[in-house]
Enzyme design. Structure first.
Site, PDB file in Angstrom:
ATOM      1  N   GLN A   1       0.929  -1.303  -0.001  1.00  0.00           N
ATOM      2  CA  GLN A   1      -0.011   0.198   0.040  1.00  0.00           C
ATOM      3  C   GLN A   1       0.923   1.061  -0.200  1.00  0.00           C
ATOM      4  N   THR A   2       2.113   1.727   0.959  1.00  0.00           N
ATOM      5  CA  THR A   2       2.012   2.818   1.023  1.00  0.00           C
ATOM      6  C   THR A   2       3.395   2.449   0.021  1.00  0.00           C
TER       7      THR A   2
ATOM      8  N   SER B   1       0.393   7.885   5.019  1.00  0.00           N
ATOM      9  CA  SER B   1      -1.101   7.873   6.447  1.00  0.00           C
ATOM     10  C   SER B   1      -1.478   8.745   4.988  1.00  0.00           C
TER      11      SER B   1
ATOM     12  N   GLY C   1       6.355  -5.128   4.456  1.00  0.00           N
ATOM     13  CA  GLY C   1       7.405  -6.424   4.521  1.00  0.00           C
ATOM     14  C   GLY C   1       7.438  -7.267   3.537  1.00  0.00           C
TER      15      GLY C   1
ATOM     16  N   GLN D   1      10.759   2.853  41.998  1.00  0.00           N
ATOM     17  CA  GLN D   1      10.379   1.463  41.494  1.00  0.00           C
ATOM     18  C   GLN D   1       9.625   0.902  41.229  1.00  0.00           C
TER      19      GLN D   1
ATOM     20  N   ARG E   1       7.301   3.105  39.605  1.00  0.00           N
ATOM     21  CA  ARG E   1       7.507   2.892  37.921  1.00  0.00           C
ATOM     22  C   ARG E   1       6.859   1.465  37.292  1.00  0.00           C
TER      23      ARG E   1
ATOM     24  N   GLU F   1       1.090   0.538  10.447  1.00  0.00           N
ATOM     25  CA  GLU F   1      -0.606  -0.173  10.284  1.00  0.00           C
ATOM     26  C   GLU F   1      -1.366   1.877  10.827  1.00  0.00           C
TER      27      GLU F   1
HETATM   28  C1  LIG Z   1      12.848  -9.324  20.916  1.00  0.00           C
HETATM   29  C2  LIG Z   1      12.489  -9.873  19.139  1.00  0.00           C
HETATM   30  C3  LIG Z   1      10.760 -10.163  18.884  1.00  0.00           C
HETATM   31  C4  LIG Z   1       9.923 -10.287  17.893  1.00  0.00           C
HETATM   32  C5  LIG Z   1       8.919  -9.971  18.564  1.00  0.00           C
HETATM   33  C6  LIG Z   1       8.305 -11.002  16.358  1.00  0.00           C
HETATM   34  C7  LIG Z   1       7.638 -11.006  16.878  1.00  0.00           C
HETATM   35  C8  LIG Z   1       6.772 -10.485  15.115  1.00  0.00           C
HETATM   36  C9  LIG Z   1       5.882  -9.003  15.876  1.00  0.00           C
HETATM   37  C10 LIG Z   1       5.867  -8.295  14.672  1.00  0.00           C
HETATM   38  C11 LIG Z   1       5.172  -8.810  13.710  1.00  0.00           C
HETATM   39  C12 LIG Z   1       4.300  -7.781  13.491  1.00  0.00           C
HETATM   40  C13 LIG Z   1       4.087  -7.435  11.887  1.00  0.00           C
HETATM   41  C14 LIG Z   1       3.403  -6.949  11.623  1.00  0.00           C
HETATM   42  C15 LIG Z   1       3.594  -6.044  10.713  1.00  0.00           C
HETATM   43  C16 LIG Z   1       3.353  -4.657  10.087  1.00  0.00           C
HETATM   44  C17 LIG Z   1       3.323  -4.723   8.652  1.00  0.00           C
HETATM   45  C18 LIG Z   1       2.732  -2.914   8.605  1.00  0.00           C
HETATM   46  C19 LIG Z   1       1.542  -2.994   7.243  1.00  0.00           C
HETATM   47  C20 LIG Z   1       1.399  -1.249   6.591  1.00  0.00           C
HETATM   48  O1  LIG Z   1       1.583  -0.607   7.536  1.00  0.00           O
HETATM   49  S1  LIG Z   1       0.193  -1.094   6.332  1.00  0.00           S
HETATM   50  C21 LIG Z   1      -0.736   0.220   5.492  1.00  0.00           C
HETATM   51  C22 LIG Z   1      -0.994   0.764   5.972  1.00  0.00           C
HETATM   52  N1  LIG Z   1      -1.692   2.313   6.196  1.00  0.00           N
HETATM   53  C23 LIG Z   1      -2.129   2.995   7.131  1.00  0.00           C
HETATM   54  O2  LIG Z   1      -2.680   2.324   8.247  1.00  0.00           O
HETATM   55  C24 LIG Z   1      -2.293   4.238   6.556  1.00  0.00           C
HETATM   56  C25 LIG Z   1      -3.122   5.187   7.827  1.00  0.00           C
HETATM   57  N2  LIG Z   1      -4.023   5.800   6.872  1.00  0.00           N
HETATM   58  C26 LIG Z   1      -4.873   5.760   7.152  1.00  0.00           C
HETATM   59  O3  LIG Z   1      -6.091   4.769   7.486  1.00  0.00           O
HETATM   60  C27 LIG Z   1      -6.207   6.570   6.049  1.00  0.00           C
HETATM   61  O4  LIG Z   1      -5.527   6.929   4.713  1.00  0.00           O
HETATM   62  C28 LIG Z   1      -6.958   7.503   7.273  1.00  0.00           C
HETATM   63  C29 LIG Z   1      -8.351   7.174   7.380  1.00  0.00           C
HETATM   64  C30 LIG Z   1      -5.788   8.245   7.635  1.00  0.00           C
HETATM   65  C31 LIG Z   1      -7.167   8.433   6.395  1.00  0.00           C
HETATM   66  O5  LIG Z   1      -8.382   8.554   4.814  1.00  0.00           O
HETATM   67  P1  LIG Z   1      -9.012   9.272   3.844  1.00  0.00           P
HETATM   68  O6  LIG Z   1      -8.518  10.538   3.972  1.00  0.00           O
HETATM   69  O7  LIG Z   1     -10.067   8.265   3.123  1.00  0.00           O
HETATM   70  O8  LIG Z   1      -9.899   9.289   5.222  1.00  0.00           O
HETATM   71  P2  LIG Z   1     -11.059  10.289   5.056  1.00  0.00           P
HETATM   72  O9  LIG Z   1     -11.613  10.996   4.548  1.00  0.00           O
HETATM   73  O10 LIG Z   1     -10.500  11.310   6.976  1.00  0.00           O
HETATM   74  O11 LIG Z   1     -12.453   9.789   6.135  1.00  0.00           O
HETATM   75  C32 LIG Z   1     -13.429   8.932   5.630  1.00  0.00           C
HETATM   76  C33 LIG Z   1     -14.540   8.258   5.948  1.00  0.00           C
HETATM   77  O12 LIG Z   1     -14.040   6.901   5.810  1.00  0.00           O
HETATM   78  C34 LIG Z   1     -13.500   6.376   7.976  1.00  0.00           C
HETATM   79  N3  LIG Z   1     -12.395   5.517   7.456  1.00  0.00           N
HETATM   80  C35 LIG Z   1     -11.266   5.860   7.578  1.00  0.00           C
HETATM   81  N4  LIG Z   1     -10.380   4.450   7.581  1.00  0.00           N
HETATM   82  C36 LIG Z   1     -11.635   4.002   7.938  1.00  0.00           C
HETATM   83  C37 LIG Z   1     -11.278   2.152   8.263  1.00  0.00           C
HETATM   84  N5  LIG Z   1     -10.042   1.468   8.439  1.00  0.00           N
HETATM   85  N6  LIG Z   1     -12.632   2.073   8.423  1.00  0.00           N
HETATM   86  C38 LIG Z   1     -13.698   2.103   8.640  1.00  0.00           C
HETATM   87  N7  LIG Z   1     -13.445   3.231   8.226  1.00  0.00           N
HETATM   88  C39 LIG Z   1     -12.549   4.179   8.114  1.00  0.00           C
HETATM   89  C40 LIG Z   1     -13.796   7.825   8.180  1.00  0.00           C
HETATM   90  O13 LIG Z   1     -13.876   7.351   9.543  1.00  0.00           O
HETATM   91  C41 LIG Z   1     -14.564   8.615   7.326  1.00  0.00           C
HETATM   92  O14 LIG Z   1     -15.588   8.522   7.655  1.00  0.00           O
HETATM   93  P3  LIG Z   1     -17.097   9.485   8.091  1.00  0.00           P
HETATM   94  O15 LIG Z   1     -16.816   9.805   6.368  1.00  0.00           O
HETATM   95  O16 LIG Z   1     -16.138  10.893   8.798  1.00  0.00           O
HETATM   96  O17 LIG Z   1     -18.274   8.899   8.785  1.00  0.00           O
HETATM   97  C1  LIG Z   2       8.552  -1.808  10.131  1.00  0.00           C
HETATM   98  C2  LIG Z   2       7.444  -0.968   9.403  1.00  0.00           C
HETATM   99  C3  LIG Z   2       7.043  -2.252   8.358  1.00  0.00           C
HETATM  100  C4  LIG Z   2       5.437  -1.630   7.504  1.00  0.00           C
HETATM  101  N1  LIG Z   2       5.193  -2.398   6.275  1.00  0.00           N
HETATM  102  C5  LIG Z   2       4.484  -1.921   5.797  1.00  0.00           C
HETATM  103  C6  LIG Z   2       3.636  -3.081   4.872  1.00  0.00           C
HETATM  104  O1  LIG Z   2       3.914  -3.342   5.202  1.00  0.00           O
HETATM  105  N2  LIG Z   2       2.718  -2.151   3.898  1.00  0.00           N
HETATM  106  C7  LIG Z   2       2.603  -0.925   3.663  1.00  0.00           C
HETATM  107  O2  LIG Z   2       1.844  -1.238   2.735  1.00  0.00           O
HETATM  108  N3  LIG Z   2       3.081  -0.566   4.553  1.00  0.00           N
HETATM  109  C8  LIG Z   2       4.084  -0.711   5.762  1.00  0.00           C
HETATM  110  N4  LIG Z   2       4.354   0.922   6.693  1.00  0.00           N
HETATM  111  C9  LIG Z   2       4.377   1.845   5.903  1.00  0.00           C
HETATM  112  C10 LIG Z   2       3.687   2.108   7.563  1.00  0.00           C
HETATM  113  O3  LIG Z   2       2.289   2.262   7.356  1.00  0.00           O
HETATM  114  C11 LIG Z   2       3.510   3.914   7.016  1.00  0.00           C
HETATM  115  O4  LIG Z   2       4.961   4.013   7.326  1.00  0.00           O
HETATM  116  C12 LIG Z   2       2.630   5.191   8.425  1.00  0.00           C
HETATM  117  O5  LIG Z   2       1.151   4.212   7.766  1.00  0.00           O
HETATM  118  C13 LIG Z   2       2.953   6.273   8.576  1.00  0.00           C
HETATM  119  O6  LIG Z   2       2.649   6.812   6.489  1.00  0.00           O
HETATM  120  P1  LIG Z   2       4.186   7.942   6.397  1.00  0.00           P
HETATM  121  O7  LIG Z   2       5.297   7.244   6.898  1.00  0.00           O
HETATM  122  O8  LIG Z   2       3.863   8.200   4.740  1.00  0.00           O
HETATM  123  O9  LIG Z   2       4.095   8.733   7.687  1.00  0.00           O
HETATM  124  P2  LIG Z   2       3.669  10.297   7.771  1.00  0.00           P
HETATM  125  O10 LIG Z   2       2.656  10.106   7.210  1.00  0.00           O
HETATM  126  O11 LIG Z   2       4.482  10.739   6.782  1.00  0.00           O
HETATM  127  O12 LIG Z   2       4.427  10.857   9.091  1.00  0.00           O
HETATM  128  C14 LIG Z   2       5.351  11.438   9.272  1.00  0.00           C
HETATM  129  C15 LIG Z   2       4.871  12.937  10.075  1.00  0.00           C
HETATM  130  O13 LIG Z   2       3.753  13.118   9.908  1.00  0.00           O
HETATM  131  C16 LIG Z   2       2.434  13.437  11.017  1.00  0.00           C
HETATM  132  N5  LIG Z   2       1.340  13.752  10.207  1.00  0.00           N
HETATM  133  C17 LIG Z   2       0.643  12.578   9.424  1.00  0.00           C
HETATM  134  N6  LIG Z   2      -0.286  13.123   8.685  1.00  0.00           N
HETATM  135  C18 LIG Z   2      -0.917  14.249   9.509  1.00  0.00           C
HETATM  136  C19 LIG Z   2      -1.858  14.855   9.559  1.00  0.00           C
HETATM  137  N7  LIG Z   2      -3.163  14.908   8.822  1.00  0.00           N
HETATM  138  N8  LIG Z   2      -2.565  15.099  10.266  1.00  0.00           N
HETATM  139  C20 LIG Z   2      -0.683  15.941  11.763  1.00  0.00           C
HETATM  140  N9  LIG Z   2       0.466  15.394  11.492  1.00  0.00           N
HETATM  141  C21 LIG Z   2       0.199  14.847  10.516  1.00  0.00           C
HETATM  142  C22 LIG Z   2       2.933  11.612  11.652  1.00  0.00           C
HETATM  143  O14 LIG Z   2       2.031  12.644  12.598  1.00  0.00           O
HETATM  144  C23 LIG Z   2       4.161  12.105  11.537  1.00  0.00           C
HETATM  145  O15 LIG Z   2       4.645  12.674  12.962  1.00  0.00           O
HETATM  146  C24 LIG Z   2       5.736  -0.263   6.849  1.00  0.00           C
HETATM  147  C25 LIG Z   2       6.419   1.170   7.950  1.00  0.00           C
HETATM  148  C26 LIG Z   2       7.105   0.712   8.877  1.00  0.00           C
HETATM  149  C27 LIG Z   2       8.181   1.990   9.508  1.00  0.00           C
END
Ligand SMILES: CCCCCCCC/C=C\CCCCCCC/C=C/C(=O)SCCNC(=O)CCNC(=O)[C@H](O)C(C)(C)COP(=O)(O)OP(=O)(O)OC[C@H]1O[C@@H](n2cnc3c(N)ncnc32)[C@H](O)[C@@H]1OP(=O)(O)O
Ligand SMILES: Cc1cc2nc3c(=O)[nH]c(=O)nc-3n(C[C@H](O)[C@H](O)[C@H](O)COP(=O)(O)OP(=O)(O)OC[C@H]3O[C@@H](n4cnc5c(N)ncnc54)[C@H](O)[C@@H]3O)c2cc1C
Length: 664
Positions: free
Chosen positions: A137-138, A144, A177, A330, A333, A424
């Site tokens: 996705q990213t 974001s 990932g 301690q 905390r 996420e």
């Molecule tokens: C010692 C050793 C230890 C070892 C341990 C090992 C064990 C393993 C450990 C860890 C392994 C874990 C593995 C994890 C792997 C991580 C992988 C990571 C993956 C990723 O990161 S994937 C990418 C994720 N990206 C994001 O999350 C992006 C964030 N941005 C957004 O979600 C959206 O863009 C937004 C919500 C911020 C904004 O979107 P948009 O502009 O379209 O939306 P709005 O206009 O604000 O909202 C519109 C409308 O939609 C509603 N909305 C938004 N999101 C959602 C949703 N998800 N579901 C339902 N509805 C949603 C929002 O509320 C608005 O509603 P209204 O119109 O207001 O009603």
């Molecule tokens: C270890 C790791 C694994 C990942 N795995 C995946 C994966 O498997 N698949 C995938 O698709 N992605 C993955 N990602 C990407 C991840 O989902 C994004 O990095 C995350 O969603 C944050 O987005 P960004 O990097 O664009 O941060 P940015 O949005 O650029 O954030 C930078 C700064 O801007 C601020 N900011 C941004 N928007 C706003 C706003 N509207 N208002 C106020 N402050 C704001 C944030 O708070 C932050 O301080 C991974 C990231 C990491 C670090």
């Protein structure tokens, strides 16, 4: 042979049934037995040993992870493990790898956003690992802002295909990932274009590498994005970069549960809301909340056991020095972190229930609680991961100098865990989503819309704006209704004050941007209320086992009253409590720390972590810290030789130079 238990004197003080608590922690007897069996299976298999992984270079580290993932898969097949057992096994292998994304995001994305036919085609391949998937996705330029993604998927009606393309450098997929070196397929998010018109961002199943020789499909450029924070840690994962040069995929590889594209290129909306495209993120955020308690409990287990072993000062007449766990500083905390581990466990359980409920409702075309599910998963993901990352670092400090050694397990745990605050959904961005939900709820109060679920308390806003906290003695702070009312009043008053400030702006979006820092504070207050209320709900359940409920009550009040202390500014400035009542809360907190103290070791034993999983000399079950720490030091490669490499080139000439200068 079992050695001496250096913590036996601590375990003898326990006032509750630890085995019963293990079941409460695990969620059920079934979950306990299953996770216990898988933990032991992994711990006893030499192929899964973790010693020394922090010393491996990137290539060796990565290959080692591939070996473990392959071995885990082999064992899963040989032992005919169920999906649930396999999940536990992978968890205890304890090494981030491409399998996390395959099982944690690729499969759920197809399940949640794919049509029945798509699920029938792709899921069997994924379940047998005949294909390996990632979640792309990213991009380099946007994470974001999902609507800002630039990759395009343009429908070509002539060939009935989508053309996936990366038009700019910033449209390169960046971070997914498992993508860098392993995945054969990915769910790629791209802007859908049909007949020259844009239709927002959608998911597409795209093959990336050949299933014969693993070479990228022509037109695809793919690789790893480079080393990340910390030694070992998340560097076992091949987070990737990916660009497309007009890659063609069949039309039926667009995930079409939300929107269908016909043979002619027409878009037909289904009855499910557009937000379901974000459904995989809701699912994963929910699992991240459950994982937060696991990571936090690991750090707390290490810091608690070590605090009972470590002694400093206080020796009188040549007697024993004081165990550092007996210092009130301690305790103040450490014990709130122990309480948070339990609190997050229970809120994670509840969130899992909520997610299951939403999924069932969605299947019955009831979308009414989707906004609440989004707000709860986003808010609790943010709250629990921030608190856990901070807590791991605090546990390192609680272990003094030895906490900084990799042998403590804490540096690696921190390095692996801390990106959870970003992936996420960046934690601040997620709290802003909660704030939008809260402000919308408050704005609808006037129109008579009754808030439900976690915002039901806002329906009593008039009472909550006026209520006075009924605390006269420190014991009054042990009443669930008193604690709950204080948290509800604080959150309601903060929400209403923010809403009033917002209403002063002509343009609500301008107001939201200007007041965003204040709004985030209201979101935190609301999420903390959810955690406190779910902990209180847990106490109302019939919990078997001698003394178990008592311990949970103590932990619940420690969690709540410590928050009250930490966020005293909110509680006082909104007039929810008086300074005198705040002082009584502190008195109660100190008393609770004393009550928890004799049970602290047993409360971390209840996590049932094997020494293999903990991976910490300081957190060993038997408390035999010093000899093992000493032994561990000699394993460092620098100690392979007495005189280090480089002596003759660099140290010796310097010493000789100084000698010459001295003679001059
Ligand atoms: C010692 C050793 C230890 C070892 C341990 C090992 C064990 C393993 C450990 C860890 C392994 C874990 C593995 C994890 C792997 C991580 C992988 C990571 C993956 C990723 O990161 S994937 C990418 C994720 N990206 C994001 O999350 C992006 C964030 N941005 C957004 O979600 C959206 O863009 C937004 C919500 C911020 C904004 O979107 P948009 O502009 O379209 O939306 P709005 O206009 O604000 O909202 C519109 C409308 O939609 C509603 N909305 C938004 N999101 C959602 C949703 N998800 N579901 C339902 N509805 C949603 C929002 O509320 C608005 O509603 P209204 O119109 O207001 O009603
Ligand atoms: C270890 C790791 C694994 C990942 N795995 C995946 C994966 O498997 N698949 C995938 O698709 N992605 C993955 N990602 C990407 C991840 O989902 C994004 O990095 C995350 O969603 C944050 O987005 P960004 O990097 O664009 O941060 P940015 O949005 O650029 O954030 C930078 C700064 O801007 C601020 N900011 C941004 N928007 C706003 C706003 N509207 N208002 C106020 N402050 C704001 C944030 O708070 C932050 O301080 C991974 C990231 C990491 C670090």
């Amino acid at each position: 042979m079992k050695g001496v238990d250096h913590l036996a004197h601590e375990r003898n003080k326990t006032e509750f049934d630890v085995d019963a608590m293990k079941i409460v922690w695990a969620g059920s007897r079934h979950a306990f037995e299953l996770s216990d069996r898988m933990a032991r299976l992994v711990a006893s298999d030499p192929a899964f040993q973790k010693d020394g992984r922090i010393r491996l270079g990137r290539k060796e580290l990565f290959k080692n992870t591939l070996r473990k993932a392959a071995h885990a898969w082999k064992r899963i097949l040989e032992l005919h493990l169920t999906e649930e057992e396999a999940g536990w096994l992978r968890n205890f292998v304890d090494e981030p790898s491409f399998t996390d994304l395959h099982w944690g995001m690729f499969v759920p994305a197809i399940k949640g956003q794919g049509t029945d036919e798509q699920q029938q085609k792709w899921l069997p391949l994924a379940y047998k690992m005949q294909i390996i998937g990632s979640y792309a996705q990213t991009e380099l330029g946007h994470g974001s802002n999902v609507q800002g993604l630039e990759t395009t998927a343009t429908f070509d009606p002539e060939t009935d295909e989508f053309v996936i393309h990366s038009p700019t450098l910033t449209s390169s997929k960046w971070w997914p990932g498992g993508l860098g070196k392993v995945s054969t397929h990915a769910i790629v998010y791209a802007r859908l274009i049909t007949n020259g018109q844009e239709h927002g961002v959608h998911g597409f199943i795209v093959q990336l590498r050949s299933l014969d020789d693993h070479m990228p499909i022509p037109g695809i450029t793919i690789g790893d994005i480079g080393m990340k924070f910390g030694n070992g840690a998340y560097n076992t994962m091949d987070n990737g970069v990916l660009t497309f040069d007009h890659i063609r995929i069949p039309r039926n590889q667009m995930l079409m549960r939300v929107l269908q594209v016909t043979r002619e290129g027409k878009c037909v909306k289904s009855n499910v809301p557009r937000q379901l495209i974000y459904g995989t993120m809701v699912f994963v955020r929910q699992t991240i909340v459950a994982d937060a308690s696991t990571a936090l409990a690991r750090a707390v287990c290490i810091a608690t056991r070590y605090s009972a072993v470590r002694r400093q000062f206080g020796s009188q007449d040549g007697g024993m020095e004081t165990q550092v766990i007996d210092y009130k500083t301690q305790q103040s905390r450490l014990f709130p972190l122990l309480a948070s581990a339990y609190a997050f466990r229970f809120v994670g359980e509840w969130l899992k229930w909520l997610y299951t409920d939403v999924t069932q409702r969605l299947q019955a075309n009831d979308f009414s609680i989707l906004p609440e599910a989004h707000a709860c998963t986003a808010g609790l993901k943010s709250l629990t991961t921030t608190a856990t990352a901070d807590a791991i670092e605090e546990c390192r400090k609680l272990c003094g100098g030895h906490g900084y050694l990799c042998a403590s397990g804490l540096p690696e745990l921190f390095a692996v865990y801390v990106p959870a605050c970003t992936y996420e959904g960046d934690n601040v961005v997620l709290l802003l989503q909660v704030a939008r939900f809260l402000m919308k709820t408050v704005s609808q109060l006037g129109s008579g819309k009754k808030p439900v679920g976690t915002t039901a308390y806002l329906g009593r806003v008039q009472d909550l704006l006026q209520c006075c906290c009924d605390v006269q003695t420190a014991e009054d702070w042990l009443k669930p209704s008193v604690v709950l009312e204080a948290f509800e009043a604080r959150s309601a008053r903060m929400c209403v004050a923010r809403a009033q400030n917002l209403s002063k702006f002509e343009n609500p979006e301008d107001g939201f941007a200007e007041l965003s820092a204040d709004l985030v504070e209201a979101s935190v207050a609301h999420c903390q209320l959810i955690v406190v209320s779910k902990f209180i709900d847990k106490l109302q359940q019939d919990i078997p086992g001698k003394g178990v409920n008592r311990q949970l009550q103590n932990l619940c009040y420690i969690y709540a009253l410590n928050l009250l202390h930490k966020y005293l500014g909110d509680f006082l400035s909104t007039g929810c409590i008086t300074p005198k009542q705040a002082s009584l809360a502190n008195d109660q907190l100190r008393s609770l720390y004393s009550q928890i103290r004799p049970n602290a070791i047993a409360l971390v034993d209840a996590f049932n972590y094997t020494d293999h999983y903990l991976g910490s000399v300081l957190g060993r079950y038997d408390g035999n810290v010093y000899p093992k720490l000493y032994e561990e030091a000699w394993k460092d490669p620098l100690n392979d030789s007495v005189v280090p490499d480089g002596y003759h080139e660099y140290i010796h000439p310097m010493l000789k130079q100084q000698l010459r200068n001295a003679r001059l």
